[in-house]
Scaffold this motif. Structure first.
Motif, PDB file in Angstrom:
ATOM      1  N   ALA A   1       0.827  -1.211   0.000  1.00 48.35           N
ATOM      2  CA  ALA A   1       0.000   0.000   0.000  1.00 48.35           C
ATOM      3  C   ALA A   1       0.858   1.256   0.000  1.00 48.35           C
ATOM      4  O   ALA A   1       0.543   2.237  -0.687  1.00 48.35           O
ATOM      5  CB  ALA A   1      -0.931  -0.010   1.208  1.00 48.35           C
ATOM      6  N   GLU A   2       1.944   1.242   0.760  1.00 50.30           N
ATOM      7  CA  GLU A   2       2.842   2.397   0.783  1.00 50.30           C
ATOM      8  C   GLU A   2       3.404   2.671  -0.610  1.00 50.30           C
ATOM      9  O   GLU A   2       3.499   3.827  -1.058  1.00 50.30           O
ATOM     10  CB  GLU A   2       3.977   2.156   1.779  1.00 50.30           C
ATOM     11  CG  GLU A   2       3.542   2.201   3.231  1.00 50.30           C
ATOM     12  CD  GLU A   2       4.679   1.933   4.191  1.00 50.30           C
ATOM     13  OE1 GLU A   2       4.784   2.641   5.201  1.00 50.30           O
ATOM     14  OE2 GLU A   2       5.489   1.006   3.929  1.00 50.30           O
ATOM     15  N   LYS A   3       3.752   1.614  -1.323  1.00 50.70           N
ATOM     16  CA  LYS A   3       4.298   1.776  -2.671  1.00 50.70           C
ATOM     17  C   LYS A   3       3.231   2.284  -3.644  1.00 50.70           C
ATOM     18  O   LYS A   3       3.525   3.112  -4.516  1.00 50.70           O
ATOM     19  CB  LYS A   3       4.875   0.450  -3.160  1.00 50.70           C
ATOM     20  CG  LYS A   3       6.125   0.009  -2.423  1.00 50.70           C
ATOM     21  CD  LYS A   3       6.645  -1.311  -2.974  1.00 50.70           C
ATOM     22  CE  LYS A   3       7.902  -1.758  -2.249  1.00 50.70           C
ATOM     23  NZ  LYS A   3       8.418  -3.042  -2.770  1.00 50.70           N
ATOM     24  N   VAL A   4       2.021   1.770  -3.507  1.00 52.56           N
ATOM     25  CA  VAL A   4       0.940   2.222  -4.389  1.00 52.56           C
ATOM     26  C   VAL A   4       0.657   3.703  -4.149  1.00 52.56           C
ATOM     27  O   VAL A   4       0.484   4.485  -5.098  1.00 52.56           O
ATOM     28  CB  VAL A   4      -0.331   1.382  -4.179  1.00 52.56           C
ATOM     29  CG1 VAL A   4      -1.492   1.963  -4.985  1.00 52.56           C
ATOM     30  CG2 VAL A   4      -0.092  -0.076  -4.590  1.00 52.56           C
ATOM     31  N   LEU A   5       0.597   4.106  -2.893  1.00 49.44           N
ATOM     32  CA  LEU A   5       0.355   5.512  -2.573  1.00 49.44           C
ATOM     33  C   LEU A   5       1.454   6.397  -3.152  1.00 49.44           C
ATOM     34  O   LEU A   5       1.170   7.465  -3.710  1.00 49.44           O
ATOM     35  CB  LEU A   5       0.266   5.690  -1.060  1.00 49.44           C
ATOM     36  CG  LEU A   5      -0.976   5.102  -0.374  1.00 49.44           C
ATOM     37  CD1 LEU A   5      -0.809   5.135   1.134  1.00 49.44           C
ATOM     38  CD2 LEU A   5      -2.237   5.850  -0.797  1.00 49.44           C
ATOM     39  N   ALA A   6       2.687   5.944  -3.049  1.00 53.93           N
ATOM     40  CA  ALA A   6       3.809   6.723  -3.576  1.00 53.93           C
ATOM     41  C   ALA A   6       3.768   6.812  -5.093  1.00 53.93           C
ATOM     42  O   ALA A   6       4.235   7.804  -5.678  1.00 53.93           O
ATOM     43  CB  ALA A   6       5.134   6.099  -3.124  1.00 53.93           C
ATOM     44  N   SER A   7       3.192   5.800  -5.751  1.00 59.55           N
ATOM     45  CA  SER A   7       3.138   5.773  -7.213  1.00 59.55           C
ATOM     46  C   SER A   7       2.123   6.758  -7.783  1.00 59.55           C
ATOM     47  O   SER A   7       2.228   7.179  -8.932  1.00 59.55           O
ATOM     48  CB  SER A   7       2.789   4.365  -7.707  1.00 59.55           C
ATOM     49  OG  SER A   7       1.403   4.079  -7.497  1.00 59.55           O
ATOM     50  N   GLY A   8       1.098   7.091  -6.976  1.00 59.37           N
ATOM     51  CA  GLY A   8       0.052   7.985  -7.433  1.00 59.37           C
ATOM     52  C   GLY A   8      -0.948   7.337  -8.377  1.00 59.37           C
ATOM     53  O   GLY A   8      -1.825   8.017  -8.925  1.00 59.37           O
ATOM     54  N   LEU A   9      -0.872   6.042  -8.557  1.00 62.02           N
ATOM     55  CA  LEU A   9      -1.775   5.334  -9.462  1.00 62.02           C
ATOM     56  C   LEU A   9      -3.170   5.233  -8.862  1.00 62.02           C
ATOM     57  O   LEU A   9      -3.326   5.025  -7.650  1.00 62.02           O
ATOM     58  CB  LEU A   9      -1.238   3.934  -9.752  1.00 62.02           C
ATOM     59  CG  LEU A   9       0.078   3.878 -10.552  1.00 62.02           C
ATOM     60  CD1 LEU A   9       0.702   2.491 -10.456  1.00 62.02           C
ATOM     61  CD2 LEU A   9      -0.173   4.247 -12.008  1.00 62.02           C
ATOM     62  N   ASP A  10      -4.185   5.353  -9.717  1.00 57.54           N
ATOM     63  CA  ASP A  10      -5.562   5.273  -9.229  1.00 57.54           C
ATOM     64  C   ASP A  10      -6.310   4.070  -9.783  1.00 57.54           C
ATOM     65  O   ASP A  10      -7.532   3.987  -9.657  1.00 57.54           O
ATOM     66  CB  ASP A  10      -6.324   6.563  -9.572  1.00 57.54           C
ATOM     67  CG  ASP A  10      -6.437   6.809 -11.081  1.00 57.54           C
ATOM     68  OD1 ASP A  10      -5.929   5.970 -11.876  1.00 57.54           O
ATOM     69  OD2 ASP A  10      -7.041   7.832 -11.464  1.00 57.54           O
TER      70      ASP A  10
END
Length: 216
Positions: A79-88
Motif C-alpha cells: 500500500a505504501e508503494k501504491v500511494l507513492a506511485s500515485g496510481l488510481d
C-alpha cells in the motif's frame, strides 16, 4: 522470509481504506462501482509487496487491478508503494484467498495472475496448491468467458504439476514457456521474487491458459 511486525499497521489500514478495501465480501459483483468506472478488472492472488501490480497498472492504465495478500505486514508495504506511485487503478485486499467466490461474482474478473505461488511440494499438501482442481473451479466461475489465467513460477515441479492440472480440467493452454526471460518479452513485468531468482540464473516458467468454455 518472515516479515517484521508493524504495530501501526491497523491504524494505517484504517486511514487508507480507500486503497486497502475492508470487508471485500460486501463488494462482490460490484468492483467496477468501487473503482468508479467500467474498465476490465485483473486480479493478482498473493500480491506480495506490490511490485508486479504497480508495474502492470503503469503499463495498462485502461485496466483496473486488484491485489490480494493475506499478510498484514506485507499488504502495508504494498500500500505504501501504491500511494507513492500515485496510481488510481489499483485496489488492495488484506484477505484470505481460500475461496475467491466470496469476494468476486460470476464473470467479474478478466484476467487472473498467479505469481510464484507456494509450491507445497509434499503430496499430502496437494490440495493447497493454487493450481489444484478446487481452485480452478473458483477461477472458472469468477473469470469472464474469455478470461485468462497467467501463471509464473521458478519451481519446475509445480509448473509441470500445474500443466497437468490445467489439462485434466479441460483448460486450453495458450502458452507454455520453459524459459520466459530467454524470449526477451518486453511486456513482462517482474515480481520481487522473479527479479531475485532470475538474477541468480534460475529459469522462470510461464503458462497462459483459458477455460474450456472460452471462444478463443
Amino acid at each position: 522470509m518472515r516479515q517484521r511486525h508493524k504495530p501501526w499497521a491497523d491504524e494505517f489500514l484504517q486511514e487508507n481504506n480507500h486503497l486497502v478495501v475492508p470487508r471485500a465480501t460486501d463488494h462482490r459483483q460490484n468492483w467496477q462501482k468501487v473503482f468508479g468506472n467500467d474498465k476490465p478488472i485483473h486480479l493478482e492472488v498473493g500480491t506480495g509487496k506490490g511490485q508486479f501490480l504497480i508495474g502492470m497498472a503503469k503499463q495498462y492504465p485502461e485496466v483496473n487491478f486488484i491485489g490480494i495478500e493475506i499478510s498484514k505486514s506485507v499488504i502495508v508495504s504494498a500500500a505504501e508503494k501504491v500511494l507513492a506511485s500515485g496510481l488510481d487503478n489499483i485496489l488492495l485486499l488484506n484477505e484470505d484467498a481460500s475461496d475467491l467466490r466470496e469476494m468476486f461474482g460470476e464473470n467479474e474478473i478478466a484476467t487472473l495472475y498467479l505469481n510464484f505461488s507456494d509450491p507445497w511440494p509434499k503430496n499430502r499438501h496437494e490440495k493447497r496448491r493454487l493450481t489444484y482442481q478446487s481452485f480452478l473451479e473458483q477461477y472458472e466461475e469468477i473469470l469472464e468467458q474469455d478470461g485468462e489465467l497467467i501463471f509464473k513460477t521458478d519451481n519446475r515441479g509445480l509448473f509441470e504439476y500445474s500443466l497437468v492440472s490445467f489439462t485434466d480440467y479441460g483448460m486450453k493452454l495458450q502458452e507454455v514457456n520453459l524459459d520466459l526471460h530467454a524470449i526477451n518479452d518486453e511486456t513482462n513485468v517482474m515480481t520481487e521474487y522473479e527479479e531475485k531468482f532470475s538474477s541468480k540464473g534460475q529459469v522462470i516458467y510461464r503458462c497462459r491458459a483459458r477455460f474450456g468454455n472460452s471462444s478463443i
